[in-house]
Motif scaffolding. Sequence first.
Motif, short mmCIF file in Angstrom:
data_model
loop_
_atom_site.label_atom_id
_atom_site.label_comp_id
_atom_site.label_asym_id
_atom_site.label_seq_id
_atom_site.Cartn_x
_atom_site.Cartn_y
_atom_site.Cartn_z
N GLU A 139 0.85 -1.19 0.00
CA GLU A 139 0.00 0.00 0.00
C GLU A 139 0.88 1.24 0.00
OE1 GLU A 139 -2.41 2.89 -0.06
OE2 GLU A 139 -3.38 0.92 -0.10
N LYS A 140 0.61 2.17 -0.90
CA LYS A 140 1.46 3.37 -0.98
C LYS A 140 1.23 4.33 0.19
CE LYS A 140 -1.73 5.88 -4.01
NZ LYS A 140 -1.91 6.50 -5.33
N ASN A 141 0.03 4.33 0.77
CA ASN A 141 -0.25 5.21 1.91
C ASN A 141 0.37 4.65 3.19
OD1 ASN A 141 -1.83 7.39 0.76
ND2 ASN A 141 -3.40 5.85 0.37
N ASP A 142 0.34 5.46 4.23
CA ASP A 142 0.98 5.06 5.48
C ASP A 142 0.14 4.10 6.31
OD1 ASP A 142 -0.95 6.96 5.99
OD2 ASP A 142 0.20 8.04 7.49
N ARG B 190 -3.85 -10.79 9.55
CA ARG B 190 -2.47 -11.05 9.99
C ARG B 190 -2.36 -12.43 10.64
NH1 ARG B 190 -2.85 -5.40 11.50
NH2 ARG B 190 -1.44 -4.15 10.18
N ALA B 191 -3.37 -12.78 11.44
CA ALA B 191 -3.37 -14.08 12.08
C ALA B 191 -3.51 -15.21 11.07
CB ALA B 191 -4.49 -14.16 13.13
N GLU B 192 -4.04 -14.89 9.89
CA GLU B 192 -4.17 -15.88 8.82
C GLU B 192 -2.93 -15.93 7.94
OE1 GLU B 192 -9.05 -15.50 8.42
OE2 GLU B 192 -7.76 -14.50 6.96
N GLY B 193 -1.95 -15.08 8.23
CA GLY B 193 -0.68 -15.14 7.52
C GLY B 193 -0.43 -14.03 6.52
N VAL B 194 -1.38 -13.11 6.34
CA VAL B 194 -1.18 -12.02 5.38
C VAL B 194 -0.19 -11.01 5.97
CG1 VAL B 194 -2.29 -10.15 4.09
CG2 VAL B 194 -3.51 -12.31 4.46
N GLN B 195 0.77 -10.60 5.16
CA GLN B 195 1.71 -9.55 5.56
C GLN B 195 1.33 -8.25 4.88
OE1 GLN B 195 5.90 -10.50 5.32
NE2 GLN B 195 5.52 -12.69 5.59
N PHE B 196 1.43 -7.15 5.63
CA PHE B 196 1.08 -5.84 5.11
C PHE B 196 2.30 -4.94 5.09
CE2 PHE B 196 -2.89 -7.48 6.94
CZ PHE B 196 -3.74 -7.35 5.85
N ARG B 197 2.49 -4.26 3.96
CA ARG B 197 3.61 -3.34 3.83
C ARG B 197 3.11 -1.97 3.35
NH1 ARG B 197 8.68 -5.68 0.74
NH2 ARG B 197 9.37 -3.58 1.36
N PRO B 198 2.69 -1.13 4.30
CA PRO B 198 2.26 0.22 3.92
C PRO B 198 3.46 1.09 3.61
CG PRO B 198 2.19 -0.03 6.30
CD PRO B 198 2.56 -1.38 5.74
N GLY B 199 3.20 2.23 2.96
CA GLY B 199 4.26 3.17 2.65
C GLY B 199 5.17 2.70 1.53
N VAL B 200 4.69 1.78 0.69
CA VAL B 200 5.50 1.26 -0.41
C VAL B 200 4.81 1.59 -1.73
CG1 VAL B 200 6.52 -0.77 -1.49
CG2 VAL B 200 6.38 -0.62 1.01
#
Length: 485
Positions: A173-176, A204-214
């Motif tokens: 996600e490009k936003n913060d 997140r508990a299901e394993g999804v990783q989130f990378r904001p600010g990218v």
Amino acid sequence: MGKITGFLDYPRVPEPGEAPNLRKRHWREFTPQLDDAAAAIQAARCMDCGIPFCHQGCPVNNVIPDFNDLVYRQDWQRAIEVLHSTNNFPEFTGRICPAPCEAACTLSINSDAVGIKSIEHKIIDKAWEEGWVRPQPAARRTGWSVAVVGSGPAGLAAAQQLARAGHAVTVFEKNDRIGGLLRYGIPDFKLQKEHIDRRLEQMRAEGVQFRPGVYVGSVADAKSGQSALTPGQLQQEFDAVVLAGGAETPRDLPLPGRQLDGVHFAMDFLPLQNRVLAGDTLASQILATDKQVVVIGGGDTGSDCVGTSNRQGAAAITQFELLPQPPAQENKPLTWPYWPVRLRTSSSHEEGCQRDWAVATKRFNDDGKGRVRSLTAVRLQWHEGRMSELPGSEFEIEADLVLLAMGFVSPAQAVLDAFGVDKDARGNAGAAVDGSAAYRTSIDKVFAAGDMRRGQSLVVWAIREGRQCARAVDEFLMGSSNLPR
């Protein structure tokens, strides 16, 4: 159905809501859920109609008669299981979906439709309260990895489905903060952001990783505070990529005076208030306080500008619409079960707003110091779908703040250009929805869904596309898929 004559015995009762003069003093949601007994009565109105047209009216094909019957019988846990079988995020749709299912309700032919949206709202809120919404991690990992670009409803739906299929999913996600237009487009009084946050915890508990600010695209296009990843890096690191960004290119109004201070796109105005409510400190903010506000555009975004301006303390608000005023009641035999054109008054309009139809803006007028002081407009006449200016109807209206809310023309072109995908005539990523190449773009391993593929649309369409795209990606990686379509 549980009560065959329910639609004859009970009238439609809307969700209770706070009075307009009270709710515009705060930024919280103001429409509480129905209580258990009231929801059961409203669910009892669902007819044993034989052919539930509400299914085709709902883009995610919610199994509406089934969960209505379960609510009538007060079997809430099974009701949420049925609802979740087709919809990953009923807390979003139960709040901000315009409910095309209700327009298609068989009872709507000659009466008030079943209150499907309010029942959905009740089911999911009760499920959260009772602790029935739990993580559903995959029983086994597949070894495949998927990058999802964009964290709005399409991206989140695709990510959750793919994670549950056992793939390693990372959302960029490009936003913060994660959430896309749910986070920074929809006002808090329609969707409080804790509803997004608790879903993210589940994911997140299901394993999804989130990378904001990218920012994903050309490194040169990344803004201050963003890190950047090129399409080549994603394609090398991941086995599949899903483009699920929103339709972010607003329709402009290139008229004389457009450059004046005080003339802004709606999406330059609305996200700032969301950020303030999230606790951010801004160097500056576009505010409607004590101003004469003119909103150009009569859709949902324009309505959100009205509600936000009211809460900021605008002196007066006027909303212009290019089209003529629609009828108060549609011709149901002509339009049912499709979405009808009729006058719709939103909760924001109820809080205070002057609405004017068949009006075209001609120019924005300068106060002599580079700020807008008024706009000049003209009234239109419509004949057989064509518009023309009404002679002698030009007028001027005071305006300290003009908000352009005329919809969106396409997703961000820079992202699509960076990936090199083929586009359709409207600038969307070119991808079919059926067949062996469903949701695939012209670039190998790259898929597209939601606004990125179909253009500006509803949250419920975004969820549908995210789910269907997830199945297409799963088939691409595994050869077959057990995910629902």
